[in-house]
Structures are given as structure tokens and as C-alpha cells.
Design an enzyme around this catalytic site. Structure first.
Site, PDB file in Angstrom:
ATOM      1  N   SER A  12       0.771  -1.228   0.160  1.00 18.25           N
ATOM      2  CA  SER A  12      -0.028  -0.108  -0.061  1.00 18.25           C
ATOM      3  C   SER A  12       0.843   1.176  -0.126  1.00 18.25           C
ATOM      4  O   SER A  12       1.781   1.338   1.053  1.00 18.25           O
ATOM      5  CB  SER A  12      -0.817   0.024   1.379  1.00 18.25           C
ATOM      6  OG  SER A  12      -1.285   1.393   1.460  1.00 18.25           O
ATOM      7  N   HIS A  37      -1.131  -1.339  -4.488  1.00 21.03           N
ATOM      8  CA  HIS A  37      -2.692  -0.962  -3.735  1.00 21.03           C
ATOM      9  C   HIS A  37      -2.524   0.485  -3.480  1.00 21.03           C
ATOM     10  O   HIS A  37      -1.588   1.219  -2.736  1.00 21.03           O
ATOM     11  CB  HIS A  37      -2.542  -2.015  -2.333  1.00 21.03           C
ATOM     12  CG  HIS A  37      -3.779  -1.615  -1.632  1.00 21.03           C
ATOM     13  ND1 HIS A  37      -5.145  -2.154  -1.969  1.00 21.03           N
ATOM     14  CD2 HIS A  37      -4.244  -0.737  -0.512  1.00 21.03           C
ATOM     15  CE1 HIS A  37      -5.947  -2.207  -1.183  1.00 21.03           C
ATOM     16  NE2 HIS A  37      -5.721  -1.041  -0.304  1.00 21.03           N
ATOM     17  N   ASP A  39      -4.630   3.675  -1.951  1.00 18.54           N
ATOM     18  CA  ASP A  39      -5.736   4.078  -1.090  1.00 18.54           C
ATOM     19  C   ASP A  39      -6.212   5.462  -1.504  1.00 18.54           C
ATOM     20  O   ASP A  39      -5.613   6.514  -0.952  1.00 18.54           O
ATOM     21  CB  ASP A  39      -5.102   3.710   0.342  1.00 18.54           C
ATOM     22  CG  ASP A  39      -4.905   2.462   0.899  1.00 18.54           C
ATOM     23  OD1 ASP A  39      -6.055   1.589   0.700  1.00 18.54           O
ATOM     24  OD2 ASP A  39      -3.924   2.018   1.383  1.00 18.54           O
ATOM     25  N   MET A  41      -8.783   8.251  -0.150  1.00 14.24           N
ATOM     26  CA  MET A  41      -9.515   8.705   1.207  1.00 14.24           C
ATOM     27  C   MET A  41     -10.150  10.129   0.960  1.00 14.24           C
ATOM     28  O   MET A  41      -9.497  10.919   0.580  1.00 14.24           O
ATOM     29  CB  MET A  41      -8.706   8.619   2.318  1.00 14.24           C
ATOM     30  CG  MET A  41      -8.088   7.261   2.616  1.00 14.24           C
ATOM     31  SD  MET A  41      -7.216   7.337   4.128  1.00 14.24           S
ATOM     32  CE  MET A  41      -6.351   5.710   4.167  1.00 14.24           C
ATOM     33  N   HIS A  70      -8.362   1.183  -3.920  1.00 17.07           N
ATOM     34  CA  HIS A  70      -9.390   0.999  -2.746  1.00 17.07           C
ATOM     35  C   HIS A  70      -9.790   2.176  -2.436  1.00 17.07           C
ATOM     36  O   HIS A  70      -9.361   3.259  -1.959  1.00 17.07           O
ATOM     37  CB  HIS A  70      -8.446   0.278  -1.580  1.00 17.07           C
ATOM     38  CG  HIS A  70      -9.057   0.348  -0.399  1.00 17.07           C
ATOM     39  ND1 HIS A  70      -8.647  -0.109   0.954  1.00 17.07           N
ATOM     40  CD2 HIS A  70     -10.568   0.337  -0.279  1.00 17.07           C
ATOM     41  CE1 HIS A  70      -9.495  -0.151   1.798  1.00 17.07           C
ATOM     42  NE2 HIS A  70     -10.773   0.059   1.358  1.00 17.07           N
ATOM     43  N   MET A  72     -12.115   4.825  -0.239  1.00 21.01           N
ATOM     44  CA  MET A  72     -12.781   4.842   1.016  1.00 21.01           C
ATOM     45  C   MET A  72     -13.192   6.214   0.755  1.00 21.01           C
ATOM     46  O   MET A  72     -12.875   7.395   1.224  1.00 21.01           O
ATOM     47  CB  MET A  72     -11.671   4.971   2.046  1.00 21.01           C
ATOM     48  CG  MET A  72     -11.203   3.411   2.306  1.00 21.01           C
ATOM     49  SD  MET A  72      -9.448   3.390   3.042  1.00 21.01           S
ATOM     50  CE  MET A  72      -8.574   3.423   1.636  1.00 21.01           C
ATOM     51  N   MET A 141     -11.423  -5.805   5.757  1.00 15.56           N
ATOM     52  CA  MET A 141     -10.726  -5.024   6.463  1.00 15.56           C
ATOM     53  C   MET A 141     -10.281  -5.480   7.851  1.00 15.56           C
ATOM     54  O   MET A 141     -11.240  -5.822   8.605  1.00 15.56           O
ATOM     55  CB  MET A 141     -11.442  -3.586   6.581  1.00 15.56           C
ATOM     56  CG  MET A 141     -11.594  -2.698   5.454  1.00 15.56           C
ATOM     57  SD  MET A 141     -10.350  -2.316   4.460  1.00 15.56           S
ATOM     58  CE  MET A 141      -9.159  -1.405   5.408  1.00 15.56           C
ATOM     59  N   GLY A 146      -8.622   3.988   7.091  1.00 16.45           N
ATOM     60  CA  GLY A 146      -8.358   5.627   7.261  1.00 16.45           C
ATOM     61  C   GLY A 146      -6.752   5.855   7.478  1.00 16.45           C
ATOM     62  O   GLY A 146      -6.431   6.979   6.920  1.00 16.45           O
ATOM     63  N   PHE A 147      -6.269   4.978   8.115  1.00 16.19           N
ATOM     64  CA  PHE A 147      -4.654   5.280   8.714  1.00 16.19           C
ATOM     65  C   PHE A 147      -3.983   3.797   8.353  1.00 16.19           C
ATOM     66  O   PHE A 147      -4.667   2.780   8.720  1.00 16.19           O
ATOM     67  CB  PHE A 147      -4.692   5.582   9.801  1.00 16.19           C
ATOM     68  CG  PHE A 147      -5.454   7.013  10.223  1.00 16.19           C
ATOM     69  CD1 PHE A 147      -5.276   8.012   9.802  1.00 16.19           C
ATOM     70  CD2 PHE A 147      -6.820   6.976  10.706  1.00 16.19           C
ATOM     71  CE1 PHE A 147      -5.785   9.329  10.213  1.00 16.19           C
ATOM     72  CE2 PHE A 147      -7.671   8.101  10.875  1.00 16.19           C
ATOM     73  CZ  PHE A 147      -7.012   9.283  10.472  1.00 16.19           C
ATOM     74  N   GLY A 148      -2.728   3.935   7.818  1.00 16.54           N
ATOM     75  CA  GLY A 148      -1.718   2.915   7.943  1.00 16.54           C
ATOM     76  C   GLY A 148      -1.212   2.748   9.438  1.00 16.54           C
ATOM     77  O   GLY A 148      -1.467   3.776  10.238  1.00 16.54           O
ATOM     78  N   GLY A 149      -0.635   1.636   9.641  1.00 15.40           N
ATOM     79  CA  GLY A 149       0.061   1.390  11.164  1.00 15.40           C
ATOM     80  C   GLY A 149      -0.727   1.138  11.864  1.00 15.40           C
ATOM     81  O   GLY A 149      -0.204   1.358  13.103  1.00 15.40           O
ATOM     82  N   ASP A 177      -6.655  -6.312   4.267  1.00 18.15           N
ATOM     83  CA  ASP A 177      -5.914  -5.086   4.240  1.00 18.15           C
ATOM     84  C   ASP A 177      -6.086  -4.504   5.751  1.00 18.15           C
ATOM     85  O   ASP A 177      -7.215  -4.359   6.406  1.00 18.15           O
ATOM     86  CB  ASP A 177      -6.926  -4.059   3.554  1.00 18.15           C
ATOM     87  CG  ASP A 177      -6.266  -2.785   3.121  1.00 18.15           C
ATOM     88  OD1 ASP A 177      -5.181  -2.540   3.613  1.00 18.15           O
ATOM     89  OD2 ASP A 177      -7.014  -1.867   2.376  1.00 18.15           O
ATOM     90  N   GLY A 178      -4.891  -4.307   6.301  1.00 16.63           N
ATOM     91  CA  GLY A 178      -4.601  -3.870   7.414  1.00 16.63           C
ATOM     92  C   GLY A 178      -4.014  -4.716   8.597  1.00 16.63           C
ATOM     93  O   GLY A 178      -4.320  -5.529   9.057  1.00 16.63           O
ATOM     94  N   GLY A 179      -2.994  -4.079   9.085  1.00 14.20           N
ATOM     95  CA  GLY A 179      -2.186  -4.308   9.928  1.00 14.20           C
ATOM     96  C   GLY A 179      -1.559  -6.092   9.587  1.00 14.20           C
ATOM     97  O   GLY A 179      -0.921  -6.803  10.333  1.00 14.20           O
ATOM     98  N   GLY A 199       1.148  -1.907   4.201  1.00 14.69           N
ATOM     99  CA  GLY A 199       1.910  -0.834   3.982  1.00 14.69           C
ATOM    100  C   GLY A 199       3.101  -0.652   4.932  1.00 14.69           C
ATOM    101  O   GLY A 199       4.195  -0.844   4.194  1.00 14.69           O
TER     102      GLY A 199
HETATM  103  C1  DX5 Z   1      -6.263   1.762   5.628  1.00 16.75           C
HETATM  104  C2  DX5 Z   1      -6.028   1.171   4.165  1.00 16.75           C
HETATM  105  C3  DX5 Z   1      -4.606   0.211   4.009  1.00 16.75           C
HETATM  106  C4  DX5 Z   1      -3.329   0.603   5.018  1.00 16.75           C
HETATM  107  C5  DX5 Z   1      -2.795  -0.478   5.375  1.00 16.75           C
HETATM  108  O1  DX5 Z   1      -7.364   2.341   5.830  1.00 16.75           O
HETATM  109  O2  DX5 Z   1      -6.757   0.830   3.447  1.00 16.75           O
HETATM  110  O3  DX5 Z   1      -4.633  -0.063   2.589  1.00 16.75           O
HETATM  111  O4  DX5 Z   1      -2.560   1.216   4.059  1.00 16.75           O
HETATM  112  O5  DX5 Z   1      -1.530   0.044   6.231  1.00 16.75           O
HETATM  113  P1  DX5 Z   1      -1.077  -0.983   7.164  1.00 16.75           P
HETATM  114  O6  DX5 Z   1      -0.561  -2.177   6.263  1.00 16.75           O
HETATM  115  O7  DX5 Z   1       0.080  -0.133   7.711  1.00 16.75           O
HETATM  116  O8  DX5 Z   1      -1.789  -1.337   8.334  1.00 16.75           O
HETATM  117 ZN    ZN Z   2      -6.513  -0.166   1.283  1.00 22.70          ZN
END
Ligand code: DX5
Ligand code: ZN
Length: 231
Positions: A12, A37, A39, A41, A70, A72, A141, A146-149, A177-179, A199
Site C-alpha cells: 500500500s 494497492h 488508497d 480517502m 481501494h 474509501m 478490513m 483511514g490510516f496505515g500502521g 487489508d490492515g496490520g 503498507g
Molecule cells: C487503511 C488502508 C490500508 C493501509 C494499510 O485504511 O486501506 O491499505 O494502508 O496499512 P498497514 O499495512 O500499515 O496497516
Molecule cells: Zn487499502
């Protein structure tokens, strides 16, 4: 884009250097990424703003693999043509983004893209059941979008498993997707995921100028997932 269930690692770019997307994409692809990927938003459907179709158009020429976009955002329908023009291979909409997901998925396919349906952690997978024939991908999900990490929501593993069973032998990708990191990659692959969005765990420890760290990260995710999928 031929269908198969082999593990695909989809970095991502939300975790990449926003001022250098072109080189970041080329770096992760050289280092083994299967898909990219992207994102999008809007600060309305999710609390964060990333970028829109103009940025997606600009990065398209750097993507040699598959551009997995993706959304959002809400509403989605007024922007479908713009993302088709931008060159999205897959366009994913959230089931929570509006009352007419069925129409949105039809419109995505009519515009010539593969269609994806994403489900927030609070949405039961049954919400996808009546829409599966219109989906090329369903994205579970494992964080609130909304956020990475953010931390992986462990209880989503049951949802992934349930979705995989629901899909049966249909040609529909199961994306998570996520974590996703070296630990959770094995868990999601074991539960039935074949597309792993990552990501932070890909872009940590490397740069576009020194991308070997990206390669190491991608290989570690793939190894963990391949081993679990083969079990
Ligand atoms: C979250 C995004 C993800 C995000 C994943 O809203 O849709 O694609 O970038 O980030 P990580 O891998 O850091 O959780
Ligand atoms: Zn995503």
C-alpha cells in the site's frame, strides 16, 4: 489478469514517500510486489484525506503489475469513470459507502474494471452474500479504514474464514487489508486470503534509493503466507 489463488503481496503506497510515488512503486515492483494497492480517502467516509483520480492517473505509468485501487469515499458512483480513465485494474468500493452497492459494482464492471467489495470490521460478511456474483474481489478490513500502521484486529480471522467458505470455487479473490505483517500474514493466509495488502510492513526499513529492505520485507510476508497456505 488471469485468476489464481497463489499469494499476492500488494504494497500500500499510503506508507510510501508521497513526494516520490513513481520511484517507490518501481522499487517495490523490482523487489517482488505482485500488485500495487492505492488508497483513496475523502475525509468524509473515513477521517483522513489521501489523494484523488489525478494522482492515480499520474502514478499509473509507473505501475507495471496490477493497480488495485481501494476507494474509501462516499459517494462512489460519480467518480467511477474518472478512476477507469486513470487506469485502475481493480476498483474496490465499500459496502458501507451507500445504499446501492449492487448498482455500483455493476457500474465498475461496465466501465471495464474488475470489481472489488470491501467490508469494515464491524460489518458481517453476510453483507457480501447477495453481491458475490458481481465481485472479482472481496476485501476484509482488519483495521478500521483511514490510516496505515494500526493494529491487526484478530477477531477478523473468523470473518475471513467464513468469507472463503462462502466463495467456494468461484473466481473471487480474498483480500485482507490492515496490520498485515510477518506474524499476521500466516494467520490470514491460513484463514483463506490470497491477496495481502501491506503498507507499514513493506515500506519500513528501506527507501526507493536503497530498496533491498523492501525486498526482504516482501519475501518475509510471502514466505509466511506461502507456508500457512500450504498447510
Ligand atoms: C487503511 C488502508 C490500508 C493501509 C494499510 O485504511 O486501506 O491499505 O494502508 O496499512 P498497514 O499495512 O500499515 O496497516
Ligand atoms: Zn487499502
Amino acid at each position: 489478469m488471469d485468476f489464481d489463488r497463489s499469494i499476492k503481496i500488494a504494497p500500500s503506497i499510503l506508507a510510501a514517500d508521497f513526494a516520490d510515488f513513481g520511484r517507490e512503486i518501481e522499487a517495490v515492483e523490482t523487489e517482488g510486489a505482485d500488485w500495487i494497492h492505492v488508497d483513496v480517502m475523502d475525509g468524509h467516509f473515513v477521517p483522513n484525506i489521501s489523494f484523488g483520480p489525478q494522482m492515480v492517473t499520474a502514478i499509473r505509468k509507473h505501475v507495471r503489475t496490477v493497480m488495485d485501487v481501494h476507494l474509501m469515499i462516499a459517494p462512489v458512483d460519480p467518480y467511477i469513470d474518472a478512476f477507469a480513465q486513470a487506469g485502475a485494474d481493480i476498483l474496490t468500493t465499500h459496502v458501507e459507502a451507500g445504499p446501492h452497492t449492487h448498482r455500483t459494482l455493476q457500474a465498475i464492471r461496465s466501465a471495464g474494471m474488475k470489481s472489488g467489495l470491501a467490508l469494515n470490521p464491524g460489518t458481517p460478511v453476510e453483507a457480501a452474500a447477495a453481491l458475490l456474483d458481481l465481485c472479482d474481489l472481496v476485501c476484509v478490513m482488519t483495521v478500521n479504514p483511514g490510516f496505515g500502521g494500526q493494529a491487526f484486529i484478530e477477531s477478523q480471522l473468523g470473518q475471513i474464514r467464513q468469507l472463503r467458505a462462502m466463495i467456494g470455487d468461484r473466481n473471487i479473490h480474498v483480500e485482507v487489508d490492515g496490520g498485515v505483517d510477518r506474524r499476521t500474514a500466516g494467520l490470514v493466509a491460513d484463514a483463506g486470503a490470497d491477496v495481502l495488502v501491506a503498507g507499514t510492513s513493506v515500506f519500513r526499513g528501506g527507501t526507493a534509493a536503497k530498496p533491498s529492505g523492501y525486498g526482504e520485507n516482501i519475501r518475509a510476508l510471502r514466505d509466511a503466507a506461502d507456508n500457512a497456505q500450504g498447510d
